[in-house]
Each structure stands twice: as C-alpha cells, then as structure tokens.
Design a protein around this motif. Structure first.
Motif, PDB file in Angstrom:
ATOM      1  N   HIS A 223       0.851  -1.186   0.000  1.00 22.27           N
ATOM      2  CA  HIS A 223       0.000   0.000   0.000  1.00 22.27           C
ATOM      3  C   HIS A 223       0.890   1.242   0.000  1.00 22.27           C
ATOM      4  O   HIS A 223       2.114   1.133   0.085  1.00 22.27           O
ATOM      5  N   THR A 224       0.265   2.390  -0.108  1.00 21.45           N
ATOM      6  CA  THR A 224       0.995   3.652  -0.146  1.00 21.45           C
ATOM      7  C   THR A 224       0.709   4.444   1.116  1.00 21.45           C
ATOM      8  O   THR A 224      -0.449   4.750   1.426  1.00 21.45           O
ATOM      9  N   SER A 225       1.761   4.753   1.863  1.00 19.83           N
ATOM     10  CA  SER A 225       1.621   5.573   3.066  1.00 19.83           C
ATOM     11  C   SER A 225       2.993   6.083   3.465  1.00 19.83           C
ATOM     12  O   SER A 225       4.017   5.698   2.884  1.00 19.83           O
ATOM     13  N   VAL A 226       3.003   6.946   4.459  1.00 17.07           N
ATOM     14  CA  VAL A 226       4.251   7.427   5.032  1.00 17.07           C
ATOM     15  C   VAL A 226       4.907   6.281   5.799  1.00 17.07           C
ATOM     16  O   VAL A 226       4.231   5.442   6.396  1.00 17.07           O
ATOM     17  N   THR A 227       6.225   6.220   5.786  1.00 18.38           N
ATOM     18  CA  THR A 227       6.962   5.271   6.629  1.00 18.38           C
ATOM     19  C   THR A 227       7.971   6.055   7.461  1.00 18.38           C
ATOM     20  O   THR A 227       8.141   7.270   7.279  1.00 18.38           O
ATOM     21  N   GLN A 228       8.644   5.352   8.342  1.00 19.78           N
ATOM     22  CA  GLN A 228       9.622   6.005   9.207  1.00 19.78           C
ATOM     23  C   GLN A 228      10.855   6.484   8.453  1.00 19.78           C
ATOM     24  O   GLN A 228      11.711   7.180   9.021  1.00 19.78           O
ATOM     25  N   TYR A 229      10.960   6.151   7.153  1.00 22.10           N
ATOM     26  CA  TYR A 229      12.134   6.534   6.375  1.00 22.10           C
ATOM     27  C   TYR A 229      11.819   7.515   5.241  1.00 22.10           C
ATOM     28  O   TYR A 229      12.705   7.830   4.442  1.00 22.10           O
ATOM     29  N   THR A 230      10.589   8.008   5.171  1.00 25.78           N
ATOM     30  CA  THR A 230      10.211   8.842   4.018  1.00 25.78           C
ATOM     31  C   THR A 230       9.993  10.305   4.359  1.00 25.78           C
ATOM     32  O   THR A 230       9.549  11.072   3.508  1.00 25.78           O
ATOM     33  N   ASP A 231      10.263  10.691   5.586  1.00 24.33           N
ATOM     34  CA  ASP A 231      10.202  12.104   5.969  1.00 24.33           C
ATOM     35  C   ASP A 231       8.864  12.743   5.601  1.00 24.33           C
ATOM     36  O   ASP A 231       8.809  13.839   5.028  1.00 24.33           O
ATOM     37  N   GLY A 232       7.792  12.050   5.924  1.00 24.41           N
ATOM     38  CA  GLY A 232       6.456  12.593   5.709  1.00 24.41           C
ATOM     39  C   GLY A 232       5.901  12.429   4.318  1.00 24.41           C
ATOM     40  O   GLY A 232       4.772  12.838   4.044  1.00 24.41           O
ATOM     41  N   VAL A 233       6.665  11.825   3.406  1.00 22.81           N
ATOM     42  CA  VAL A 233       6.209  11.618   2.029  1.00 22.81           C
ATOM     43  C   VAL A 233       5.639  10.214   1.880  1.00 22.81           C
ATOM     44  O   VAL A 233       6.231   9.235   2.358  1.00 22.81           O
ATOM     45  N   GLU A 234       4.496  10.093   1.228  1.00 23.33           N
ATOM     46  CA  GLU A 234       3.902   8.779   1.007  1.00 23.33           C
ATOM     47  C   GLU A 234       4.702   7.997  -0.033  1.00 23.33           C
ATOM     48  O   GLU A 234       5.202   8.563  -0.998  1.00 23.33           O
ATOM     49  N   GLU A 235       4.784   6.700   0.184  1.00 21.98           N
ATOM     50  CA  GLU A 235       5.561   5.846  -0.711  1.00 21.98           C
ATOM     51  C   GLU A 235       4.946   4.443  -0.725  1.00 21.98           C
ATOM     52  O   GLU A 235       4.531   3.928   0.314  1.00 21.98           O
ATOM     53  N   TYR A 236       4.917   3.837  -1.904  1.00 19.17           N
ATOM     54  CA  TYR A 236       4.417   2.461  -1.990  1.00 19.17           C
ATOM     55  C   TYR A 236       5.448   1.512  -1.377  1.00 19.17           C
ATOM     56  O   TYR A 236       6.650   1.614  -1.640  1.00 19.17           O
ATOM     57  N   HIS A 237       4.967   0.560  -0.557  1.00 12.51           N
ATOM     58  CA  HIS A 237       5.842  -0.419   0.077  1.00 12.51           C
ATOM     59  C   HIS A 237       5.013  -1.641   0.456  1.00 12.51           C
ATOM     60  O   HIS A 237       3.790  -1.602   0.495  1.00 12.51           O
ATOM     61  N   TYR A 238       5.723  -2.733   0.731  1.00 15.19           N
ATOM     62  CA  TYR A 238       5.051  -3.975   1.135  1.00 15.19           C
ATOM     63  C   TYR A 238       5.066  -4.139   2.653  1.00 15.19           C
ATOM     64  O   TYR A 238       5.906  -3.574   3.353  1.00 15.19           O
ATOM     65  N   HIS A 239       4.145  -4.975   3.122  1.00 20.72           N
ATOM     66  CA  HIS A 239       4.148  -5.462   4.494  1.00 20.72           C
ATOM     67  C   HIS A 239       4.057  -6.983   4.467  1.00 20.72           C
ATOM     68  O   HIS A 239       3.523  -7.559   3.507  1.00 20.72           O
ATOM     69  N   ILE A 240       4.572  -7.620   5.508  1.00 21.56           N
ATOM     70  CA  ILE A 240       4.277  -9.040   5.689  1.00 21.56           C
ATOM     71  C   ILE A 240       2.788  -9.134   5.981  1.00 21.56           C
ATOM     72  O   ILE A 240       2.285  -8.457   6.877  1.00 21.56           O
ATOM     73  N   ILE A 241       2.082  -9.940   5.192  1.00 23.17           N
ATOM     74  CA  ILE A 241       0.632 -10.042   5.378  1.00 23.17           C
ATOM     75  C   ILE A 241       0.326 -10.759   6.687  1.00 23.17           C
ATOM     76  O   ILE A 241       0.910 -11.807   6.986  1.00 23.17           O
ATOM     77  N   ASN A 242      -0.587 -10.204   7.458  1.00 27.20           N
ATOM     78  CA  ASN A 242      -0.889 -10.707   8.805  1.00 27.20           C
ATOM     79  C   ASN A 242      -1.839 -11.908   8.764  1.00 27.20           C
ATOM     80  O   ASN A 242      -2.914 -11.887   9.345  1.00 27.20           O
ATOM     81  N   GLU A 243      -1.414 -12.944   8.050  1.00 33.05           N
ATOM     82  CA  GLU A 243      -2.208 -14.164   7.959  1.00 33.05           C
ATOM     83  C   GLU A 243      -1.327 -15.363   8.278  1.00 33.05           C
ATOM     84  O   GLU A 243      -0.268 -15.539   7.674  1.00 33.05           O
ATOM     85  N   VAL A 244      -1.760 -16.177   9.220  1.00 37.54           N
ATOM     86  CA  VAL A 244      -0.980 -17.347   9.610  1.00 37.54           C
ATOM     87  C   VAL A 244      -0.949 -18.345   8.462  1.00 37.54           C
ATOM     88  O   VAL A 244      -1.974 -18.631   7.833  1.00 37.54           O
ATOM     89  N   TYR A 245       0.247 -18.854   8.182  1.00 36.64           N
ATOM     90  CA  TYR A 245       0.424 -19.892   7.170  1.00 36.64           C
ATOM     91  C   TYR A 245       0.197 -21.224   7.868  1.00 36.64           C
ATOM     92  O   TYR A 245       1.022 -21.688   8.665  1.00 36.64           O
ATOM     93  N   ALA A 246      -0.928 -21.844   7.602  1.00 33.81           N
ATOM     94  CA  ALA A 246      -1.339 -23.049   8.344  1.00 33.81           C
ATOM     95  C   ALA A 246      -0.497 -24.256   7.958  1.00 33.81           C
ATOM     96  O   ALA A 246      -0.473 -24.674   6.805  1.00 33.81           O
ATOM     97  N   ALA A 247       0.202 -24.796   8.932  1.00 35.18           N
ATOM     98  CA  ALA A 247       0.977 -26.026   8.746  1.00 35.18           C
ATOM     99  C   ALA A 247       1.343 -26.535  10.132  1.00 35.18           C
ATOM    100  O   ALA A 247       1.610 -25.749  11.046  1.00 35.18           O
ATOM    101  N   GLY A 248       1.354 -27.840  10.291  1.00 40.52           N
ATOM    102  CA  GLY A 248       1.544 -28.397  11.629  1.00 40.52           C
ATOM    103  C   GLY A 248       2.955 -28.824  11.953  1.00 40.52           C
ATOM    104  O   GLY A 248       3.188 -29.373  13.031  1.00 40.52           O
ATOM    105  N   ASN A 249       3.902 -28.595  11.057  1.00 38.66           N
ATOM    106  CA  ASN A 249       5.233 -29.142  11.284  1.00 38.66           C
ATOM    107  C   ASN A 249       6.339 -28.096  11.350  1.00 38.66           C
ATOM    108  O   ASN A 249       7.493 -28.375  11.055  1.00 38.66           O
ATOM    109  N   TYR A 250       6.006 -26.889  11.744  1.00 39.98           N
ATOM    110  CA  TYR A 250       7.025 -25.869  11.947  1.00 39.98           C
ATOM    111  C   TYR A 250       7.594 -25.984  13.368  1.00 39.98           C
ATOM    112  O   TYR A 250       6.869 -26.245  14.319  1.00 39.98           O
TER     113      TYR A 250
END
Length: 266
Positions: A223-250
């Motif tokens: 998404h596009t928003s300000v980050t801690q490194y953009t000095d108040g300027v909006e910038e497109y960037h990724y986030h780790i998606i907050n969805e658990v990857y279902a698997a029983g052997n981690y």
C-alpha cells in the motif's frame, strides 16, 4: 530599383522561411527527443533512500548509479543473528533441537556461498504489469541474508517447514534465506525487513503511519503511506501479510509467509 528591392525582400523572405523551417524542425526534433528521453528514461534521485541506513553494513552494500536511476545492492549473505545453521564453533551458533536441519554438514559460510546481488530502479516503476516471484533470492533482508518466496524446491513450503530455524530461515545447501517472518528483524511490528528485486521495500506486519495492522493492502501486501524513512512523504511499500500460514510441522509457531508476490515494482 523597385525590382531590386522586391528581389531582395523576396530573397530575404525565402531565407526567413528556410530559417523558420529549420528552427521548427530542430525544435520539433528536440521536443521529440526530450519526450522520448522522458518516456524511455528512469526517474533519477540524488541520494540513496534513507531506508538503506537500516541495513547491516557489515554484510550489505548499496551503491547509487552515477545517473541516479539505479541502485546496485550486494550482500555477503551472512546474517547478524543467531541460528542453528551457523557452524558450532561460531559465536552466533545456537542449538535448536526441534529444527530438522537440511543436512548436518550444511552451515552458514560452508558449502555454496551466501553472496547475492542485484540492481533495482532507484524509483520503482509501478505502472507496468505485476510479475510473479520465482525460486531463489527475491530480495535482501536488512540482516544481510536472502529473502525467498513461499515455495521450496518443487512444492509448497510446508514440505521443508521442519528445517526452518527460529528466524524462519534455513540453508540447504545454497544461501541461508528466510521464507517466514524473520523474527530477529521483525515480530508483529513496523520494522523494515528488506528490499525486493523490484526495488520496493518490505516492512513487518504493522504500519508505522497508523500504528496498527494495515487494512488496505493489495494482493502483494502493498500500500501507499508514510513510513519512518520517508520524511512525511507517502511511498508504496510492502508489508508481511498478517495471515498465519497453516501447517503443523514448523519448529516455531505461528508462521507468517514473508513474501509470496507478485512483484508490483517492474
């Protein structure tokens, strides 16, 4: 005399017309050339993005091209945190009994090297089509280690889930790399994780601007928003998606895929 004056005026007019034509042609060519340069060229910057200051300088080097359009990034691949994948006599080695190592003699710095490098646009191009991720390195984390997608070899990640260490990474036998949220770097917070092959930065599961989990992410987790490194300027960037990857052997739960794609910045 009148004929001579008329002849001179006519000749002058003729010269003027030629001159105007040449100038018009030249102006048109210059304009076309400038437009072509603008269309084909890449957006230039004068200095490296502030986010590069967060990278482990002992492992990662980022160099801005002379024309300010590209950044060359390289890494030794050696992460600055503990893992069972370090050799046992290394100060960063820890025992992780629940991790099923890929092979017992595979360790960071042994076998195939960890080094990786790629060149990205200084300003990612977000106007084109999305591009699917592929196997192997798809980015470099701030720790210095490589970032991989949610696939392992010929199948899904859960086939190799038991070999992932506490950092969501393993080595086998090539580069040491993260598949999951790299907990030494970020754990449900807004920390910078790294940069991907398309030149877009990726952050943890939280948004620095809102202080919470972002709700406007696209299919890539961007998404596009300000980050801690953009000095108040909006910038497109990724986030780790907050969805658990279902698997029983981690060995460590829960599991959050670091980046599955597709890339948006090509």
């Amino acid at each position: 005399m009148k004929k001579e004056i008329k002849k001179i005026v006519s000749y002058s007019s003729f010269l003027a017309l030629i001159l105007m034509s040449v100038l018009a042609c030249s102006s048109s060519e210059d304009s076309s050339s400038e437009e072509a340069d603008s269309d084909d060229g890449e957006e230039a910057v004068t200095e490296l993005h502030a986010a590069f200051a967060a990278f482990n300088s002992d492992a990662v080097t980022a160099i801005l091209s002379d024309d300010g359009t590209e950044v060359y990034i390289e890494t030794t691949g050696y992460p600055d945190h503990t893992s069972v994948y370090w050799e046992t006599d290394n100060a960063l080695y820890i025992d992780e009994p629940d991790v099923s190592k890929t092979t017992q003699d595979t360790y960071i710095g042994g076998g195939q090297g960890e080094a990786a490098s790629f060149t990205v646009d200084a300003t990612p191009d977000l106007t084109g089509a999305t591009v699917a991720t592929q196997l192997n390195t798809i980015g470099i984390a701030v720790s210095g280690a490589s970032i991989f997608n949610d696939q392992e070899g010929a199948g899904d990640l859960d086939q190799a889930a038991g070999s992932l260490d506490w950092a969501g990474a393993h080595k086998g036998p090539g580069v040491y790399h993260y598949h999951l949220e790299p907990t030494p770097i970020t754990s449900d917070d807004d920390s910078l994780v790294g940069i991907l092959l398309d030149g877009v930065f990726i952050y943890g599961r939280q948004c620095n601007y809102t202080g919470g989990t972002p709700t406007d992410l696209d299919a890539s987790g961007g998404h596009t928003s300000v980050t801690q490194y953009t000095d108040g300027v909006e910038e497109y960037h990724y986030h780790i998606i907050n969805e658990v990857y279902a698997a029983g052997n981690y060995a460590y739960q829960p599991a959050y895929v670091l980046f599955a794609g597709p890339f948006q910045g090509y």
